[in-house]
Enzyme design. Structure first.
Site, PDB file in Angstrom:
ATOM      1  N   GLY A  94       0.863  -1.179   0.000  1.00 26.51           N
ATOM      2  CA  GLY A  94       0.000   0.000   0.000  1.00 26.51           C
ATOM      3  C   GLY A  94       0.894   1.221   0.000  1.00 26.51           C
ATOM      4  O   GLY A  94       1.700   1.420  -0.900  1.00 26.51           O
ATOM      5  N   MET A  96       3.294   3.984   2.776  1.00 27.79           N
ATOM      6  CA  MET A  96       4.000   3.995   4.055  1.00 27.79           C
ATOM      7  C   MET A  96       3.074   4.377   5.204  1.00 27.79           C
ATOM      8  O   MET A  96       3.403   4.166   6.361  1.00 27.79           O
ATOM      9  CB  MET A  96       5.191   4.941   3.997  1.00 27.79           C
ATOM     10  CG  MET A  96       4.825   6.379   3.786  1.00 27.79           C
ATOM     11  SD  MET A  96       6.316   7.366   3.689  1.00 27.79           S
ATOM     12  CE  MET A  96       5.586   8.983   3.541  1.00 27.79           C
ATOM     13  N   HIS A 118       0.682  -5.922  -7.719  1.00 26.26           N
ATOM     14  CA  HIS A 118       1.782  -5.956  -6.744  1.00 26.26           C
ATOM     15  C   HIS A 118       1.790  -4.725  -5.853  1.00 26.26           C
ATOM     16  O   HIS A 118       2.653  -4.576  -5.006  1.00 26.26           O
ATOM     17  CB  HIS A 118       3.141  -6.168  -7.423  1.00 26.26           C
ATOM     18  CG  HIS A 118       3.713  -4.952  -8.083  1.00 26.26           C
ATOM     19  ND1 HIS A 118       4.285  -3.915  -7.380  1.00 26.26           N
ATOM     20  CD2 HIS A 118       3.808  -4.618  -9.384  1.00 26.26           C
ATOM     21  CE1 HIS A 118       4.710  -2.995  -8.228  1.00 26.26           C
ATOM     22  NE2 HIS A 118       4.427  -3.399  -9.450  1.00 26.26           N
ATOM     23  N   LYS A 194      13.035   5.771   3.818  1.00 32.13           N
ATOM     24  CA  LYS A 194      12.915   6.310   2.465  1.00 32.13           C
ATOM     25  C   LYS A 194      14.269   6.871   2.063  1.00 32.13           C
ATOM     26  O   LYS A 194      14.742   7.831   2.618  1.00 32.13           O
ATOM     27  CB  LYS A 194      11.853   7.411   2.393  1.00 32.13           C
ATOM     28  CG  LYS A 194      10.466   6.927   2.695  1.00 32.13           C
ATOM     29  CD  LYS A 194       9.991   5.984   1.621  1.00 32.13           C
ATOM     30  CE  LYS A 194       8.622   5.418   1.950  1.00 32.13           C
ATOM     31  NZ  LYS A 194       8.241   4.346   1.058  1.00 32.13           N
TER      32      LYS A 194
END
Length: 195
Positions: A94, A96, A118, A194
């Site tokens: 999905g 973060m 995916h 990230k």
């Protein structure tokens, strides 16, 4: 294509190795003693020769999965023995902020050549997301909700804002209704890196 797939597997192996090293350093134990082992790994955005039914005959096809991943159903050849009774594991990412899902391939997905999504997919470009959200503020908001973030740049964080992606729950509902994979568990985010 094979080189690119190999690179993706190697990249994830290196990431996993580095994560194990950090946990080992922090807890003073061997990663094996911490139960840290890879459960499953599959590449997405690939093309692979596979055997599937087309009409009344079985044929060898080059199945190109772009924005998708393989999701073989229970009992299919090519699955490791441990997954033969349940179907192939699939992680659908999905965002973060919203989390991800663990799914499994199903028997009835022959119409997609046993392929599923995916990820949830973006609703806006990275540029639009950077213009809409402030990375520093986004990090503060996420940490207030118990989601910890480490980022190399504030703009890079802003472009990954949860609202820049489709609603993961709706994507999973559609995937199940379409009969191409089934929900096993929802994974909630607690930490993000990230880079």
């Amino acid at each position: 294509m094979k080189c690119a797939i190999n690179m993706s597997f190697v990249n994830r192996q290196v990431i996993l190795h580095r994560i194990r090293e950090v946990f080992s350093d922090v807890f003073g134990k061997d990663p094996a003693d911490l139960g840290m082992h890879q459960v499953y790994d599959v590449a997405h955005n690939t093309a692979k020769l596979e055997r599937h039914r087309v009409g009344d005959e079985e044929r060898e096809l080059l199945v190109h999965r772009k924005g998708a991943t393989r999701a073989f159903g229970p009992g299919m050849a090519g699955l490791p023995e441990v997954y033969r009774s349940t179907g192939q594991p699939v992680i659908i990412g999905g965002s973060m902020e919203t989390g991800s899902y663990l799914l499994a391939g199903v028997e009835g997905a022959a119409g997609t050549y046993f392929t599923t999504a995916h990820g949830s997919g973006r609703t806006m470009s990275r540029t639009a997301a950077r213009k809409r959200w402030n990375g520093r503020k986004l990090q503060e908001d996420m940490e207030a909700r118990g989601i910890y973030v480490r980022t190399a740049t504030w703009s890079g964080l802003a472009e990954e804002a949860g609202a820049a992606y489709k609603d993961i729950d709706e994507v999973i509902d559609a995937t199940e209704r379409a009969g191409i994979s089934r929900r096993v568990a929802k994974l909630s985010p607690v930490g993000n890196v990230k880079g």
